[in-house]
Design a protein around this motif. Sequence first.
Motif, PDB file in Angstrom:
ATOM      1  N   LEU A 193       0.940  -1.155   0.097  1.00  0.00           N
ATOM      2  CA  LEU A 193       0.042   0.089   0.063  1.00  0.00           C
ATOM      3  C   LEU A 193       1.050   1.396  -0.011  1.00  0.00           C
ATOM      4  CD1 LEU A 193      -2.677   1.475   0.385  1.00  0.00           C
ATOM      5  CD2 LEU A 193      -2.786   1.142   2.535  1.00  0.00           C
ATOM      6  N   LEU A 194       2.124   1.083   0.786  1.00  0.00           N
ATOM      7  CA  LEU A 194       2.884   2.446   0.822  1.00  0.00           C
ATOM      8  C   LEU A 194       3.256   2.735  -0.504  1.00  0.00           C
ATOM      9  CD1 LEU A 194       4.107   4.610   2.602  1.00  0.00           C
ATOM     10  CD2 LEU A 194       5.840   2.956   2.993  1.00  0.00           C
ATOM     11  N   ALA A 195       4.043   1.672  -1.137  1.00  0.00           N
ATOM     12  CA  ALA A 195       4.418   2.299  -2.628  1.00  0.00           C
ATOM     13  C   ALA A 195       3.410   2.659  -3.317  1.00  0.00           C
ATOM     14  CB  ALA A 195       5.021   0.788  -2.922  1.00  0.00           C
ATOM     15  N   SER A 196       1.938   2.258  -3.248  1.00  0.00           N
ATOM     16  CA  SER A 196       1.283   2.565  -4.269  1.00  0.00           C
ATOM     17  C   SER A 196       0.520   3.871  -4.012  1.00  0.00           C
ATOM     18  CB  SER A 196      -0.011   1.487  -3.970  1.00  0.00           C
ATOM     19  OG  SER A 196      -0.838   1.667  -2.927  1.00  0.00           O
ATOM     20  N   LEU A 197       0.706   4.586  -2.943  1.00  0.00           N
ATOM     21  CA  LEU A 197       0.084   5.947  -2.461  1.00  0.00           C
ATOM     22  C   LEU A 197       0.337   6.853  -3.401  1.00  0.00           C
ATOM     23  CD1 LEU A 197      -0.072   5.686   1.522  1.00  0.00           C
ATOM     24  CD2 LEU A 197      -1.974   5.485  -0.276  1.00  0.00           C
ATOM     25  N   PRO A 198       1.919   7.133  -3.603  1.00  0.00           N
ATOM     26  CA  PRO A 198       2.487   8.253  -4.665  1.00  0.00           C
ATOM     27  C   PRO A 198       1.623   8.149  -5.955  1.00  0.00           C
ATOM     28  CG  PRO A 198       3.985   7.390  -3.304  1.00  0.00           C
ATOM     29  CD  PRO A 198       2.881   6.395  -2.924  1.00  0.00           C
ATOM     30  N   LYS A 199       1.134   6.823  -6.319  1.00  0.00           N
ATOM     31  CA  LYS A 199       0.467   6.629  -7.652  1.00  0.00           C
ATOM     32  C   LYS A 199      -0.853   7.151  -7.785  1.00  0.00           C
ATOM     33  CE  LYS A 199       3.582   2.832  -8.439  1.00  0.00           C
ATOM     34  NZ  LYS A 199       3.619   1.244  -8.830  1.00  0.00           N
ATOM     35  N   VAL A 200      -1.420   7.184  -6.636  1.00  0.00           N
ATOM     36  CA  VAL A 200      -2.989   7.366  -6.472  1.00  0.00           C
ATOM     37  C   VAL A 200      -3.025   8.755  -5.630  1.00  0.00           C
ATOM     38  CG1 VAL A 200      -3.585   4.941  -6.739  1.00  0.00           C
ATOM     39  CG2 VAL A 200      -3.372   6.080  -4.519  1.00  0.00           C
ATOM     40  N   LEU A 201      -2.484   9.341  -5.030  1.00  0.00           N
ATOM     41  CA  LEU A 201      -2.486  10.501  -4.373  1.00  0.00           C
ATOM     42  C   LEU A 201      -1.454  11.394  -4.569  1.00  0.00           C
ATOM     43  CD1 LEU A 201      -3.534   8.901  -0.748  1.00  0.00           C
ATOM     44  CD2 LEU A 201      -4.983  10.097  -2.540  1.00  0.00           C
ATOM     45  N   PRO A 202      -1.715  12.706  -4.354  1.00  0.00           N
ATOM     46  CA  PRO A 202      -0.820  13.750  -4.612  1.00  0.00           C
ATOM     47  C   PRO A 202       0.439  13.917  -3.361  1.00  0.00           C
ATOM     48  CG  PRO A 202      -2.640  14.815  -3.946  1.00  0.00           C
ATOM     49  CD  PRO A 202      -2.912  13.235  -4.003  1.00  0.00           C
ATOM     50  N   VAL A 203       1.044  12.705  -3.065  1.00  0.00           N
ATOM     51  CA  VAL A 203       2.022  12.575  -2.118  1.00  0.00           C
ATOM     52  C   VAL A 203       3.197  12.088  -2.624  1.00  0.00           C
ATOM     53  CG1 VAL A 203       0.071  12.473  -0.366  1.00  0.00           C
ATOM     54  CG2 VAL A 203       1.157  10.238  -1.406  1.00  0.00           C
ATOM     55  N   PHE A 204       4.350  12.226  -1.604  1.00  0.00           N
ATOM     56  CA  PHE A 204       5.542  11.381  -1.953  1.00  0.00           C
ATOM     57  C   PHE A 204       6.237  11.177  -0.496  1.00  0.00           C
ATOM     58  CE2 PHE A 204       6.643  16.066  -1.239  1.00  0.00           C
ATOM     59  CZ  PHE A 204       7.635  16.087  -0.214  1.00  0.00           C
ATOM     60  N   ILE A 205       6.652  10.005  -0.592  1.00  0.00           N
ATOM     61  CA  ILE A 205       7.155   9.325   0.817  1.00  0.00           C
ATOM     62  C   ILE A 205       8.739   9.824   1.162  1.00  0.00           C
ATOM     63  CG2 ILE A 205       7.345   7.285   1.925  1.00  0.00           C
ATOM     64  CD1 ILE A 205       4.550   7.882   1.061  1.00  0.00           C
ATOM     65  N   THR A 206       9.020  10.155   2.429  1.00  0.00           N
ATOM     66  CA  THR A 206      10.344  10.331   2.841  1.00  0.00           C
ATOM     67  C   THR A 206      10.623   9.425   3.957  1.00  0.00           C
ATOM     68  OG1 THR A 206       9.586  12.365   4.180  1.00  0.00           O
ATOM     69  CG2 THR A 206      10.490  12.702   2.010  1.00  0.00           C
ATOM     70  N   GLN A 207      11.577   9.503   4.769  1.00  0.00           N
ATOM     71  CA  GLN A 207      11.987   8.932   5.980  1.00  0.00           C
ATOM     72  C   GLN A 207      12.354   9.885   6.958  1.00  0.00           C
ATOM     73  OE1 GLN A 207      14.782   5.670   5.285  1.00  0.00           O
ATOM     74  NE2 GLN A 207      12.829   4.143   5.026  1.00  0.00           N
ATOM     75  N   ASN A 208      12.101   9.693   8.268  1.00  0.00           N
ATOM     76  CA  ASN A 208      12.578  10.664   9.346  1.00  0.00           C
ATOM     77  C   ASN A 208      13.768   9.976   9.742  1.00  0.00           C
ATOM     78  OD1 ASN A 208      11.668   8.419  11.033  1.00  0.00           O
ATOM     79  ND2 ASN A 208      10.170   9.220  11.961  1.00  0.00           N
ATOM     80  N   GLN A 209      14.285  10.703  10.853  1.00  0.00           N
ATOM     81  CA  GLN A 209      15.530  10.088  11.468  1.00  0.00           C
ATOM     82  C   GLN A 209      15.645   8.822  12.026  1.00  0.00           C
ATOM     83  OE1 GLN A 209      16.561  13.295  14.220  1.00  0.00           O
ATOM     84  NE2 GLN A 209      17.390  14.797  12.604  1.00  0.00           N
ATOM     85  N   GLU A 210      14.167   8.268  12.496  1.00  0.00           N
ATOM     86  CA  GLU A 210      14.132   6.951  12.967  1.00  0.00           C
ATOM     87  C   GLU A 210      14.055   5.876  11.853  1.00  0.00           C
ATOM     88  OE1 GLU A 210      11.231   7.386  15.694  1.00  0.00           O
ATOM     89  OE2 GLU A 210      12.156   8.223  16.902  1.00  0.00           O
ATOM     90  N   GLY A 211      13.990   6.352  10.480  1.00  0.00           N
ATOM     91  CA  GLY A 211      13.718   5.526   9.441  1.00  0.00           C
ATOM     92  C   GLY A 211      12.424   5.013   9.229  1.00  0.00           C
TER      93      GLY A 211
END
Length: 341
Positions: A309-327
């Motif tokens: 699901l996480l990998a698919s979110l940027p394909k269906v929503l206007p979002v992008f994924i990053t990581q915080n300092q804790e990964g």
Amino acid sequence: MSAPILSEAEYDAITDAAAHWCMRLHADDCTDAERKVFAHWFNAHPQHAIEYEAMLEIWDISEQVTPVNPAPVIELKPQTPKPAPYRSRSRRHYAVAAAIAVLAIPLAGIIGWNQGWLPNAYDTYEAQDATRVVTMADGSRVELNLGTQLTYANYKDRRSVTLSKGEAFFEVSHDSTHPFVVSAGQGSVRVTGTRFNVWMYQEQVRVMLVEGSVQVTSDRTLPGTGYPLAPGMQASYKPGDSQPRISETRAGDTSLAWRNGKLIFNDMPLSQALPLINRYLPTPILLADNATGTIRLGGSYNTRDMSSLLASLPKVLPVFITQNQEGKPVINRRQSTSPSS
């Protein structure tokens, strides 16, 4: 000013809770969430500390007969309670004698059962990578969602279930003289026979009633605070709520789709969807800010494959994924660009 005098029923409820916590804290499957709820209960009233210490006396004495695992260390606020009334002390001393007798002579377990102190059945159920259907000792049927754990104890005057984590759909065997009580987070659900769903994540709890009636309490330390639900209604609460939030279940609600292995979102804000998603993930997904949480999500997802699901979110929503300092993954709202003139 002296503390208010508790009724016999309130004393009994505190003693029952102390016995429950003593048993849970000595169990190998006791969770961190349960320990937090226990600490809240322990510090809520001086009598709670008195009764819990009494139960530890029972446990310590019983160790001399049968070895048990030591209870985990929990940091609690220092208590300076007043001596317990004679009624409570007398009952406690009788309970100590009964507990030792139960360990030494099986027949003496009848004493604990008749007094409502000891269950005649105690079981732990859990579902990890697949949903599971179990039938409890009283005939009640329970469906466990992925990552769910609960315990069942049958007492003379009640059936007690503790939902440690996860989600479960209950079909309770009717018995008006033998209430069925589900403890979840800091609250509880009391029924005699009905069908309902209980979902819990990080001490947030939601109860949905399908059939029958239930009484929902958001804080077990507050006597007389049960709120009734009728079919088609739901209640939710979190730590610190003195009463649950009651609402009607919307038409087309998909909350029970997990029973068919699905997680369905019908134009739901990410802020509400992520707690449902994170229950199925080893590492929770976070929101970058409140604005990102307002983005709405739709679609049907397989609960056994939520990692995709996480990998698919940027394909269906206007979002992008990053990581915080804790990964941990963080969802960020993608800024829209104005078309060039």
